[in-house]
Write an enzyme that holds these catalytic residues in place. Structure first.
Site, PDB file in Angstrom:
ATOM      1  N   MET A  30       0.840  -1.204   0.000  1.00 46.23           N
ATOM      2  CA  MET A  30       0.000   0.000   0.000  1.00 46.23           C
ATOM      3  C   MET A  30       0.877   1.257   0.000  1.00 46.23           C
ATOM      4  O   MET A  30       0.393   2.363   0.262  1.00 46.23           O
ATOM      5  CB  MET A  30      -0.948  -0.003   1.196  1.00 46.23           C
ATOM      6  CG  MET A  30      -1.905  -1.201   1.149  1.00 46.23           C
ATOM      7  SD  MET A  30      -3.394  -0.980   2.118  1.00 46.23           S
ATOM      8  CE  MET A  30      -2.721  -0.777   3.758  1.00 46.23           C
ATOM      9  N   LEU A  33       6.736   3.216   1.463  1.00 51.96           N
ATOM     10  CA  LEU A  33       7.604   2.050   1.618  1.00 51.96           C
ATOM     11  C   LEU A  33       8.708   2.272   2.651  1.00 51.96           C
ATOM     12  O   LEU A  33       9.257   3.372   2.772  1.00 51.96           O
ATOM     13  CB  LEU A  33       8.217   1.684   0.263  1.00 51.96           C
ATOM     14  CG  LEU A  33       7.203   1.408  -0.852  1.00 51.96           C
ATOM     15  CD1 LEU A  33       7.929   1.131  -2.179  1.00 51.96           C
ATOM     16  CD2 LEU A  33       6.286   0.241  -0.495  1.00 51.96           C
ATOM     17  N   HIS A  34       9.013   1.213   3.372  1.00 49.29           N
ATOM     18  CA  HIS A  34      10.088   1.244   4.376  1.00 49.29           C
ATOM     19  C   HIS A  34      10.966   0.005   4.177  1.00 49.29           C
ATOM     20  O   HIS A  34      10.748  -0.779   3.247  1.00 49.29           O
ATOM     21  CB  HIS A  34       9.499   1.315   5.784  1.00 49.29           C
ATOM     22  CG  HIS A  34       8.436   0.287   6.054  1.00 49.29           C
ATOM     23  ND1 HIS A  34       8.695  -1.063   6.087  1.00 49.29           N
ATOM     24  CD2 HIS A  34       7.092   0.400   6.268  1.00 49.29           C
ATOM     25  CE1 HIS A  34       7.589  -1.734   6.336  1.00 49.29           C
ATOM     26  NE2 HIS A  34       6.590  -0.870   6.442  1.00 49.29           N
ATOM     27  N   GLY A  36      11.049  -2.768   5.561  1.00 53.01           N
ATOM     28  CA  GLY A  36      10.315  -4.037   5.538  1.00 53.01           C
ATOM     29  C   GLY A  36       9.891  -4.387   4.119  1.00 53.01           C
ATOM     30  O   GLY A  36      10.095  -5.511   3.644  1.00 53.01           O
ATOM     31  N   HIS A  37       9.312  -3.399   3.426  1.00 53.11           N
ATOM     32  CA  HIS A  37       8.916  -3.625   2.027  1.00 53.11           C
ATOM     33  C   HIS A  37      10.148  -3.920   1.166  1.00 53.11           C
ATOM     34  O   HIS A  37      10.119  -4.818   0.315  1.00 53.11           O
ATOM     35  CB  HIS A  37       8.229  -2.380   1.454  1.00 53.11           C
ATOM     36  CG  HIS A  37       6.957  -1.974   2.150  1.00 53.11           C
ATOM     37  ND1 HIS A  37       6.858  -0.822   2.905  1.00 53.11           N
ATOM     38  CD2 HIS A  37       5.730  -2.549   2.195  1.00 53.11           C
ATOM     39  CE1 HIS A  37       5.623  -0.706   3.360  1.00 53.11           C
ATOM     40  NE2 HIS A  37       4.913  -1.741   2.956  1.00 53.11           N
ATOM     41  N   GLU A 146       5.780 -11.510   7.029  1.00 56.02           N
ATOM     42  CA  GLU A 146       5.274 -12.150   8.247  1.00 56.02           C
ATOM     43  C   GLU A 146       4.786 -11.122   9.255  1.00 56.02           C
ATOM     44  O   GLU A 146       4.146 -11.465  10.239  1.00 56.02           O
ATOM     45  CB  GLU A 146       6.369 -13.018   8.880  1.00 56.02           C
ATOM     46  CG  GLU A 146       6.627 -14.279   8.095  1.00 56.02           C
ATOM     47  CD  GLU A 146       7.600 -15.206   8.786  1.00 56.02           C
ATOM     48  OE1 GLU A 146       8.311 -14.760   9.718  1.00 56.02           O
ATOM     49  OE2 GLU A 146       7.674 -16.380   8.381  1.00 56.02           O
ATOM     50  N   LYS A 147       5.087  -9.867   9.023  1.00 56.68           N
ATOM     51  CA  LYS A 147       4.577  -8.795   9.890  1.00 56.68           C
ATOM     52  C   LYS A 147       3.048  -8.886  10.001  1.00 56.68           C
ATOM     53  O   LYS A 147       2.483  -8.706  11.069  1.00 56.68           O
ATOM     54  CB  LYS A 147       5.014  -7.458   9.316  1.00 56.68           C
ATOM     55  CG  LYS A 147       4.075  -6.313   9.472  1.00 56.68           C
ATOM     56  CD  LYS A 147       4.349  -5.576  10.732  1.00 56.68           C
ATOM     57  CE  LYS A 147       3.432  -4.400  10.984  1.00 56.68           C
ATOM     58  NZ  LYS A 147       2.441  -4.078  10.030  1.00 56.68           N
ATOM     59  N   SER A 183       6.280  -0.317  10.139  1.00 59.43           N
ATOM     60  CA  SER A 183       4.953  -0.226   9.548  1.00 59.43           C
ATOM     61  C   SER A 183       4.773   1.184   8.999  1.00 59.43           C
ATOM     62  O   SER A 183       5.245   2.149   9.607  1.00 59.43           O
ATOM     63  CB  SER A 183       3.889  -0.485  10.626  1.00 59.43           C
ATOM     64  OG  SER A 183       2.624  -0.040  10.172  1.00 59.43           O
TER      65      SER A 183
HETATM   66  P1  AMP Z   1       1.454  -2.858   3.454  1.00 54.78           P
HETATM   67  O1  AMP Z   1       2.040  -1.819   2.560  1.00 54.78           O
HETATM   68  O2  AMP Z   1       1.445  -2.481   4.895  1.00 54.78           O
HETATM   69  O3  AMP Z   1       0.147  -3.396   2.949  1.00 54.78           O
HETATM   70  O4  AMP Z   1       2.458  -4.083   3.382  1.00 54.78           O
HETATM   71  C1  AMP Z   1       2.808  -4.655   2.152  1.00 54.78           C
HETATM   72  C2  AMP Z   1       3.594  -5.915   2.402  1.00 54.78           C
HETATM   73  O5  AMP Z   1       4.755  -5.601   3.154  1.00 54.78           O
HETATM   74  C3  AMP Z   1       2.795  -6.942   3.230  1.00 54.78           C
HETATM   75  O6  AMP Z   1       3.081  -8.238   2.740  1.00 54.78           O
HETATM   76  C4  AMP Z   1       3.361  -6.743   4.612  1.00 54.78           C
HETATM   77  O7  AMP Z   1       3.267  -7.891   5.422  1.00 54.78           O
HETATM   78  C5  AMP Z   1       4.806  -6.405   4.310  1.00 54.78           C
HETATM   79  N1  AMP Z   1       5.415  -5.693   5.431  1.00 54.78           N
HETATM   80  C6  AMP Z   1       4.965  -4.581   6.050  1.00 54.78           C
HETATM   81  N2  AMP Z   1       5.755  -4.261   7.083  1.00 54.78           N
HETATM   82  C7  AMP Z   1       6.734  -5.213   7.123  1.00 54.78           C
HETATM   83  C8  AMP Z   1       7.839  -5.457   8.001  1.00 54.78           C
HETATM   84  N3  AMP Z   1       8.119  -4.664   9.018  1.00 54.78           N
HETATM   85  N4  AMP Z   1       8.610  -6.531   7.735  1.00 54.78           N
HETATM   86  C9  AMP Z   1       8.344  -7.362   6.696  1.00 54.78           C
HETATM   87  N5  AMP Z   1       7.309  -7.187   5.852  1.00 54.78           N
HETATM   88  C10 AMP Z   1       6.510  -6.129   6.063  1.00 54.78           C
END
Ligand code: AMP
Length: 273
Positions: A30, A33-34, A36-37, A146-147, A183
């Site tokens: 979404m 991006l950080h 984690g992404h 896995e978050k 996040s």
């Molecule tokens: P989001 O943009 O929050 O919808 O996340 C997109 C993808 O990135 C999803 O598969 C999340 O699980 C993953 N994601 C988000 N935060 C982290 C994190 N801290 N570590 C690993 N993956 C993450």
């Protein structure tokens, strides 16, 4: 890196790659991006010929009182991060769904507990958007973090049950130096809230490494938390997400809690004792 702004552009590009016999990897996000992404992109990059990242804040997975309207955005920063990792196509549609869209994908069972109990319709939105995104990107392999542990398990089940031709890979949860699970929503936290948010990861660590049975570990976790509203704190079976009673098999500690108005998630593997 190409930026694709419509579903048609994405499916056309994917079809062309497929005609050339290339493999496609996919990271749905979404945006905002950080690291984690980025770790998900880096994990997939060496495995595929072409790497696609999508950025789409999916209205279907937000409840009426949730943060859809104020979800953070940074298209330029996101684009730079993707280019730096060697992403081939950044898919950023303004609108993902065709007019008259009337299909919904529901995974039962797994979605009824944990986040599903507190966010009605959320996982239906997730399953629906993932199904459409897998179709548009023609991904051979997609990686989810896995978050969002329950989301990962729901998407695995969706793909298995509907025999979607995509392999789902789980990516390790990436944390900030202080332990906070990264996040996009962390940007909402004030300095004081951020300090209290750290009690989630502290509780997870203590529950994973501490001794005792399930009840003792839950009590330990609760004693550490300093949150405004606890949605759930549980130790569950890692596949079924049902409450665990026995720690002789691997389990997962999972939490969702509000600090201020920000809903935060964390989880950790609890090794078998
Ligand atoms: P989001 O943009 O929050 O919808 O996340 C997109 C993808 O990135 C999803 O598969 C999340 O699980 C993953 N994601 C988000 N935060 C982290 C994190 N801290 N570590 C690993 N993956 C993450």
């Amino acid at each position: 890196m190409d930026t694709l702004l419509s579903a048609e552009a994405m499916s056309g590009r994917a079809a062309a790659w497929k005609r050339e016999g290339l493999t496609i990897g996919f990271v749905p996000t979404m945006g905002f991006l950080h690291r984690g992404h980025v770790s998900l992109m880096e994990a997939l990059r060496p495995r595929v010929d072409r790497l696609v990242v999508s950025i789409y804040v999916n209205p279907l997975q937000f409840g009426p009182k949730e943060d859809l309207g104020r979800y953070p955005r940074d298209p330029e920063g996101d684009s730079q991060k993707c280019a730096a990792v060697g992403v081939d196509a950044l898919f950023m549609p303004e609108n993902l769904y065709p007019s008259g869209f009337s299909t919904s994908v529901e995974v039962s069972g797994l979605t009824e507990r944990l986040c599903g109990a507190f966010r009605p319709g959320h996982f239906e939105g997730v399953a629906t958007v993932c199904t459409r995104l897998f179709g548009l990107t023609r991904a051979d392999v997609a990686i989810l973090g896995e978050k969002d542990y329950q989301q990962l398990q729901v998407v695995r089940r969706l793909v298995r049950d509907l025999a979607l031709p995509v392999e789902i890979v789980g990516g390790e949860l990436i944390r900030d130096e202080d332990g906070l699970a990264l996040s996009s929503r962390n940007v909402y936290l004030s300095p004081d809230e951020r300090k209290r948010a750290l009690t989630l990861s502290k509780a997870m660590r203590a529950m994973a490494s501490g001794g005792g049975d399930v009840e003792a570990r839950l009590a330990l976790g609760r004693s550490i938390l300093d949150v405004d509203k606890l949605d759930y704190l549980e130790i569950v079976d890692p596949d079924t997400l049902q409450p665990a009673t026995d720690l002789s098999k691997p389990t997962r500690a999972v939490i969702a809690a509000f600090v201020g108005k920000t809903r935060l998630l964390d989880n950790v593997a609890v090794a078998a004792v």
